[in-house]
Design an enzyme around this catalytic site. Sequence first.
Site, PDB file in Angstrom:
ATOM      1  N   ASP A 155       0.785 -13.790  -3.832  1.00  0.00           N
ATOM      2  CA  ASP A 155       0.623 -12.675  -4.759  1.00  0.00           C
ATOM      3  C   ASP A 155       0.290 -11.406  -4.001  1.00  0.00           C
ATOM      4  O   ASP A 155       0.136 -10.345  -4.607  1.00  0.00           O
ATOM      5  CB  ASP A 155      -0.501 -12.975  -5.754  1.00  0.00           C
ATOM      6  CG  ASP A 155      -0.111 -14.035  -6.769  1.00  0.00           C
ATOM      7  OD1 ASP A 155       0.894 -13.829  -7.466  1.00  0.00           O
ATOM      8  OD2 ASP A 155      -0.797 -15.063  -6.857  1.00  0.00           O
TER       9      ASP A 155
ATOM     10  N   LYS B 252      -8.680 -13.102   2.695  1.00  0.00           N
ATOM     11  CA  LYS B 252      -7.663 -14.113   2.957  1.00  0.00           C
ATOM     12  C   LYS B 252      -7.394 -14.376   4.438  1.00  0.00           C
ATOM     13  O   LYS B 252      -6.950 -15.470   4.806  1.00  0.00           O
ATOM     14  CB  LYS B 252      -6.357 -13.725   2.271  1.00  0.00           C
ATOM     15  CG  LYS B 252      -6.355 -13.868   0.761  1.00  0.00           C
ATOM     16  CD  LYS B 252      -6.186 -15.308   0.341  1.00  0.00           C
ATOM     17  CE  LYS B 252      -5.919 -15.449  -1.151  1.00  0.00           C
ATOM     18  NZ  LYS B 252      -5.620 -16.821  -1.548  1.00  0.00           N
TER      19      LYS B 252
END
Length: 406
Positions: free
Chosen positions: A131, A87
């Site tokens: 998340d 990410k």
Amino acid sequence: MSEWKPPQLSARIFVNPRLAPAEDSLDRAAPGVVDGAGFARAATEIKAWPGYAPTALRSLDGLAARLQVGRIFYKDESARFGLGAFKALGGAYAVLRHLQDKLGSNVTLADLLAGTYRDRTRDITVCAATDGNHGKAVAWGARLFGCQAVIYLHQGVSVGREQAIAAFGAVMRRVPDNYDASVRACAADAARNGWQVISDTTWDGYTEIPRHVMHGYGVMMDEALAQLPDGQDITHVFIQAGVGGLPAAVAGYLWLELDALRPKIIVVEPEKADCHFVSARAGQPTTVTGALDTLMAGLACGEVSPLAWTLLDKASFAFMTVPDDAAVFAMRTLATGNGADAKIVGGEAGVGGLAGLIAASIDPAVRSQLLLDKASRILIIGSEGATDPALYAELVGHTPAEVLAA
């Protein structure tokens, strides 16, 4: 090779009737989603960051033999910038681009790393709903480039992941609902406070930042294509989807680079959070409601990113769903190794694509629909390691350190 007995792994499959013909260009089929210039700029910027190094592309020949396919290549993102997941390539890069846009086109990466504009960046706040991995990337990017971060978590995010994000100095806020509710709360607070949302999903009037995120993800594919053995092209990519930014970036990059020779893209989701699968069947973006209580928390999304969907609707060969048991089995398969395969630590959301491949390979009907055979050469993006070590140990039966030591 010893007998291999995977559990029953029920998978649903939908072969996409809207797949663009091989001769179609990306710009014609899905204009304005990603482009070559965006991928190139992201690669130049990210490869200059402190600590940058390509992550490993691992060949899983033992597992390929078990699944009766030609080759399996596993892009292991567990070591990316020490964050445990891919990410950073998207979230932190989007933070960088926002600061450059905010401060002026002459502001360079070197300026921000040196703190040249710290008196201005410290008053800029970025925010994100997450998340786990995306929020960590945004918080890390904010600290690296000198601004503030506020991160929103839904009720399903573990305390371990919250602590990992908070360690980078972000302000943490909990939303007592699912991921999509945290996205809405983040956007509302940003509008009220003048913050910039850093998200990989899009909505009306909000597309530029998610495009930066997707262009950042392209660094993985830039590395992977360079790492493939000579003469080894890819026939299939099994790729997990949350809101769709990752598979859209992968599919878009491969379309631009390989054109008519691009591989078959199979988008994999948890059966309890199957917004792409449902949207594919409906022929349009369709929301999935409810708790979305999948073990694969990083994929627990009920709404597709509209911009990413524009591309995936034309680029995906098929969509499939897998149960949580498939992810656990994939994690254990990597940890155990197969023959001479390296033992790998893969997190529950990061192995979604591998779970899909295993489930598809052992089901004759699904295998046939996806055109898998002994000549297939498959790319898997292992998008995270053990980002929650306690949960990993509970699911696998060994700690990450024990797996790597073996």
